[in-house]
Every structure is written in C-alpha cells, then in structure tokens.
Write a protein that holds these residues in place. Sequence first.
Motif, PDB file in Angstrom:
ATOM      1  N   VAL A 144       0.880  -1.159   0.000  1.00 35.44           N
ATOM      2  CA  VAL A 144       0.000   0.000   0.000  1.00 35.44           C
ATOM      3  C   VAL A 144       0.920   1.212   0.000  1.00 35.44           C
ATOM      4  CG1 VAL A 144      -1.712   1.302   1.327  1.00 35.44           C
ATOM      5  CG2 VAL A 144      -1.801  -1.209   1.276  1.00 35.44           C
ATOM      6  N   GLY A 145       0.859   1.991  -1.058  1.00 34.54           N
ATOM      7  CA  GLY A 145       1.729   3.158  -1.165  1.00 34.54           C
ATOM      8  C   GLY A 145       1.372   3.971  -2.378  1.00 34.54           C
ATOM      9  N   GLU A 146       1.972   5.128  -2.486  1.00 37.81           N
ATOM     10  CA  GLU A 146       1.741   6.023  -3.615  1.00 37.81           C
ATOM     11  C   GLU A 146       2.375   5.429  -4.871  1.00 37.81           C
ATOM     12  OE1 GLU A 146       0.086   9.098  -5.491  1.00 37.81           O
ATOM     13  OE2 GLU A 146      -0.083   8.829  -3.314  1.00 37.81           O
ATOM     14  N   PRO A 147       1.575   5.113  -5.906  1.00 41.36           N
ATOM     15  CA  PRO A 147       2.147   4.555  -7.141  1.00 41.36           C
ATOM     16  C   PRO A 147       3.129   5.530  -7.793  1.00 41.36           C
ATOM     17  CG  PRO A 147      -0.229   4.265  -7.100  1.00 41.36           C
ATOM     18  CD  PRO A 147       0.114   5.198  -5.964  1.00 41.36           C
ATOM     19  N   LEU A 148       4.280   4.997  -8.189  1.00 45.85           N
ATOM     20  CA  LEU A 148       5.337   5.801  -8.799  1.00 45.85           C
ATOM     21  C   LEU A 148       5.340   5.682 -10.317  1.00 45.85           C
ATOM     22  CD1 LEU A 148       8.181   4.765  -6.331  1.00 45.85           C
ATOM     23  CD2 LEU A 148       6.783   6.846  -6.240  1.00 45.85           C
ATOM     24  N   GLY A 149       4.501   4.789 -10.853  1.00 41.95           N
ATOM     25  CA  GLY A 149       4.439   4.564 -12.294  1.00 41.95           C
ATOM     26  C   GLY A 149       5.283   3.379 -12.721  1.00 41.95           C
ATOM     27  N   PRO A 150       4.950   2.784 -13.876  1.00 42.57           N
ATOM     28  CA  PRO A 150       5.670   1.604 -14.368  1.00 42.57           C
ATOM     29  C   PRO A 150       7.147   1.850 -14.661  1.00 42.57           C
ATOM     30  CG  PRO A 150       3.576   1.825 -15.504  1.00 42.57           C
ATOM     31  CD  PRO A 150       3.769   3.076 -14.697  1.00 42.57           C
ATOM     32  N   ILE A 151       7.521   3.083 -15.007  1.00 48.00           N
ATOM     33  CA  ILE A 151       8.923   3.319 -15.371  1.00 48.00           C
ATOM     34  C   ILE A 151       9.826   3.564 -14.162  1.00 48.00           C
ATOM     35  CG2 ILE A 151       8.363   4.113 -17.693  1.00 48.00           C
ATOM     36  CD1 ILE A 151       9.003   6.976 -16.699  1.00 48.00           C
ATOM     37  N   ALA A 152       9.265   3.617 -12.966  1.00 46.35           N
ATOM     38  CA  ALA A 152      10.089   3.816 -11.764  1.00 46.35           C
ATOM     39  C   ALA A 152      11.142   2.720 -11.634  1.00 46.35           C
ATOM     40  CB  ALA A 152       9.214   3.864 -10.513  1.00 46.35           C
ATOM     41  N   ILE A 153      10.839   1.524 -12.140  1.00 46.46           N
ATOM     42  CA  ILE A 153      11.774   0.396 -12.046  1.00 46.46           C
ATOM     43  C   ILE A 153      13.040   0.629 -12.881  1.00 46.46           C
ATOM     44  CG2 ILE A 153      10.751  -0.942 -13.912  1.00 46.46           C
ATOM     45  CD1 ILE A 153      11.358  -3.481 -12.275  1.00 46.46           C
ATOM     46  N   ASN A 154      12.974   1.549 -13.838  1.00 51.11           N
ATOM     47  CA  ASN A 154      14.149   1.819 -14.680  1.00 51.11           C
ATOM     48  C   ASN A 154      15.332   2.364 -13.896  1.00 51.11           C
ATOM     49  OD1 ASN A 154      13.109   0.913 -17.137  1.00 51.11           O
ATOM     50  ND2 ASN A 154      12.145   2.865 -17.581  1.00 51.11           N
ATOM     51  N   ASP A 155      15.097   2.845 -12.675  1.00 55.01           N
ATOM     52  CA  ASP A 155      16.166   3.459 -11.888  1.00 55.01           C
ATOM     53  C   ASP A 155      16.727   2.560 -10.787  1.00 55.01           C
ATOM     54  OD1 ASP A 155      15.972   5.835 -13.366  1.00 55.01           O
ATOM     55  OD2 ASP A 155      14.322   6.532 -12.106  1.00 55.01           O
ATOM     56  N   VAL A 156      16.378   1.287 -10.776  1.00 57.05           N
ATOM     57  CA  VAL A 156      16.889   0.402  -9.723  1.00 57.05           C
ATOM     58  C   VAL A 156      18.219  -0.222 -10.144  1.00 57.05           C
ATOM     59  CG1 VAL A 156      14.576  -0.088  -8.805  1.00 57.05           C
ATOM     60  CG2 VAL A 156      15.617  -1.675 -10.455  1.00 57.05           C
ATOM     61  N   ASP A 157      18.952  -0.723  -9.141  1.00 59.36           N
ATOM     62  CA  ASP A 157      20.249  -1.364  -9.382  1.00 59.36           C
ATOM     63  C   ASP A 157      20.139  -2.885  -9.499  1.00 59.36           C
ATOM     64  OD1 ASP A 157      21.524   1.184  -8.916  1.00 59.36           O
ATOM     65  OD2 ASP A 157      21.269   0.820  -6.775  1.00 59.36           O
ATOM     66  N   LEU A 158      19.019  -3.428  -9.023  1.00 59.78           N
ATOM     67  CA  LEU A 158      18.843  -4.881  -8.956  1.00 59.78           C
ATOM     68  C   LEU A 158      17.352  -5.182  -8.948  1.00 59.78           C
ATOM     69  CD1 LEU A 158      20.127  -7.755  -8.359  1.00 59.78           C
ATOM     70  CD2 LEU A 158      19.897  -7.166  -5.928  1.00 59.78           C
ATOM     71  N   VAL A 159      16.939  -6.227  -9.683  1.00 51.38           N
ATOM     72  CA  VAL A 159      15.546  -6.646  -9.719  1.00 51.38           C
ATOM     73  C   VAL A 159      15.469  -8.079  -9.184  1.00 51.38           C
ATOM     74  CG1 VAL A 159      13.502  -7.019 -11.153  1.00 51.38           C
ATOM     75  CG2 VAL A 159      15.096  -5.170 -11.728  1.00 51.38           C
ATOM     76  N   ILE A 160      14.614  -8.281  -8.191  1.00 49.45           N
ATOM     77  CA  ILE A 160      14.410  -9.602  -7.587  1.00 49.45           C
ATOM     78  C   ILE A 160      12.965  -9.998  -7.862  1.00 49.45           C
ATOM     79  CG2 ILE A 160      14.367 -10.900  -5.421  1.00 49.45           C
ATOM     80  CD1 ILE A 160      16.473  -8.800  -4.408  1.00 49.45           C
ATOM     81  N   ILE A 161      12.775 -11.114  -8.580  1.00 51.39           N
ATOM     82  CA  ILE A 161      11.434 -11.490  -9.016  1.00 51.39           C
ATOM     83  C   ILE A 161      11.090 -12.928  -8.630  1.00 51.39           C
ATOM     84  CG2 ILE A 161      11.460  -9.860 -10.935  1.00 51.39           C
ATOM     85  CD1 ILE A 161      11.994 -12.187 -12.830  1.00 51.39           C
ATOM     86  N   PRO A 162       9.788 -13.217  -8.589  1.00 41.24           N
ATOM     87  CA  PRO A 162       9.359 -14.592  -8.334  1.00 41.24           C
ATOM     88  C   PRO A 162       9.452 -15.413  -9.621  1.00 41.24           C
ATOM     89  CG  PRO A 162       7.441 -13.195  -8.654  1.00 41.24           C
ATOM     90  CD  PRO A 162       8.654 -12.294  -8.722  1.00 41.24           C
ATOM     91  N   ALA A 163       9.411 -16.722  -9.475  1.00 39.54           N
ATOM     92  CA  ALA A 163       9.389 -17.619 -10.624  1.00 39.54           C
ATOM     93  C   ALA A 163       8.833 -18.964 -10.173  1.00 39.54           C
ATOM     94  CB  ALA A 163      10.789 -17.801 -11.199  1.00 39.54           C
ATOM     95  N   ALA A 164       8.303 -19.703 -11.119  1.00 36.58           N
ATOM     96  CA  ALA A 164       7.895 -21.077 -10.855  1.00 36.58           C
ATOM     97  C   ALA A 164       9.111 -21.991 -11.010  1.00 36.58           C
ATOM     98  CB  ALA A 164       6.788 -21.501 -11.811  1.00 36.58           C
ATOM     99  N   ALA A 165       9.930 -21.694 -12.041  1.00 35.13           N
ATOM    100  CA  ALA A 165      11.141 -22.474 -12.304  1.00 35.13           C
ATOM    101  C   ALA A 165      12.051 -21.679 -13.221  1.00 35.13           C
ATOM    102  CB  ALA A 165      10.791 -23.816 -12.955  1.00 35.13           C
ATOM    103  N   ILE A 166      13.322 -22.030 -13.202  1.00 30.36           N
ATOM    104  CA  ILE A 166      14.337 -21.428 -14.065  1.00 30.36           C
ATOM    105  C   ILE A 166      15.156 -22.579 -14.638  1.00 30.36           C
ATOM    106  CG2 ILE A 166      16.359 -19.890 -14.172  1.00 30.36           C
ATOM    107  CD1 ILE A 166      13.894 -18.346 -13.345  1.00 30.36           C
TER     108      ILE A 166
END
Length: 192
Positions: A109-131
């Motif tokens: 729950v927070g103020e949405p920053l927009g879909p492009i906010a992720i462009n400024d991160v240093d690392l992305v950690i995501i879920p997966a079923a398998a790799i």
Amino acid sequence: MLSSTSNIKRALRAELRERRRTRTSTERQSDTTAFTANLVSLVGSTGAKRVACYLSGQNEPNTRPFLNWALANDVEVLLPISREDGLLDWAHGDGETETEGPHGMPEVVGEPLGPIAINDVDLVIIPAAAIDRGGMRMGWGRGYFDKTLGSMQKCPPVYAVIYDDELLDSVPREVHDQPVNGVVTPSRILTF
C-alpha cells in the motif's frame, strides 16, 4: 485454444505449486533464513542501493525478512502493484502495510510511482515457478514480470528467487518469456 507449450507449462506449474504447498513449516523456516542471507549477500556483492522486489505469497519463498533487512539498512525497495492493463506499477512500502491484489497476491500500500520507476533500480528480484540452467524463467502465467522486463530501457541484473529443486535442465518457452541473470536459492546464488 492453448498451445502445446501452454499445456506443458500449466502441468509443470501445477506440479511445482503442489511441491511448494507440501513443504513443512520446518523446511520453510530453514529456507527463509537461507534465502534472506543469500539475498543480503547478493545486494552486498552488487552494491545495490535501490532494489525492485516482490511481496511473497503464501507458498512462495519468503521475501519479508529480506525486505525488513533492506528497510533497516537504507536500501530503497520498490514493490509491485498489479495494474488492469497487465503492467506493474511500483511503490515504496513501510514494511507492514499490505493489501490483496487483483489475483490474490499480497501488494504494497503506497503512492504509485508509475511503471517506469523500475528503470532506476540497481537490482531486480522477481518470483518464478522455475528457471532453467540457461537462465530462462517460467513464471506463474500472468505475464506481469515478462512485460515489465521486456519493456525496460536499460535492465539491471535480474535474479529470480526459487527453491533448489526448481532449477531445471529446461523449461518450456514462449515468445514473450524473459530470461534472468541469475537465481537465489536457499543453498546458493547462481549467476548465468
């Protein structure tokens, strides 16, 4: 009509979902401690100061202890909010306030920053079923993370959080599926 790849994915997802559901509380606790240590180590080794992560669902690897560590150690974390158009919005969390998203998954729950906010991160950690061993990711079928990763201008390292037995020789692949740079499991961090 579903393609044969879609059918194979659906069957594999059902098997993986059942494996996760039947993990004991002792296994979950032990794995959570190990996941947290490895995620903290990954942040340290990459020097990430701004991370995109997700709030884990009931049977997913538990990200909350890691998120609490990040909050306590001045690592900025963006968390996803599902949008009706199939994209992810991003927001900061307080480490406590959550709601249930449109597909039953926990969301910040927070103020949405927009879909492009992720462009400024240093690392992305995501879920997966398998790799698979080449880094191809099979998600849970909604496509949110594939769309997000596929639309990023400059993508930082992307790591999926999975259990050790979810690193497979191969996973079924469709055109929209996006690879990851590595995985974090209870036993290790693997970079492809």
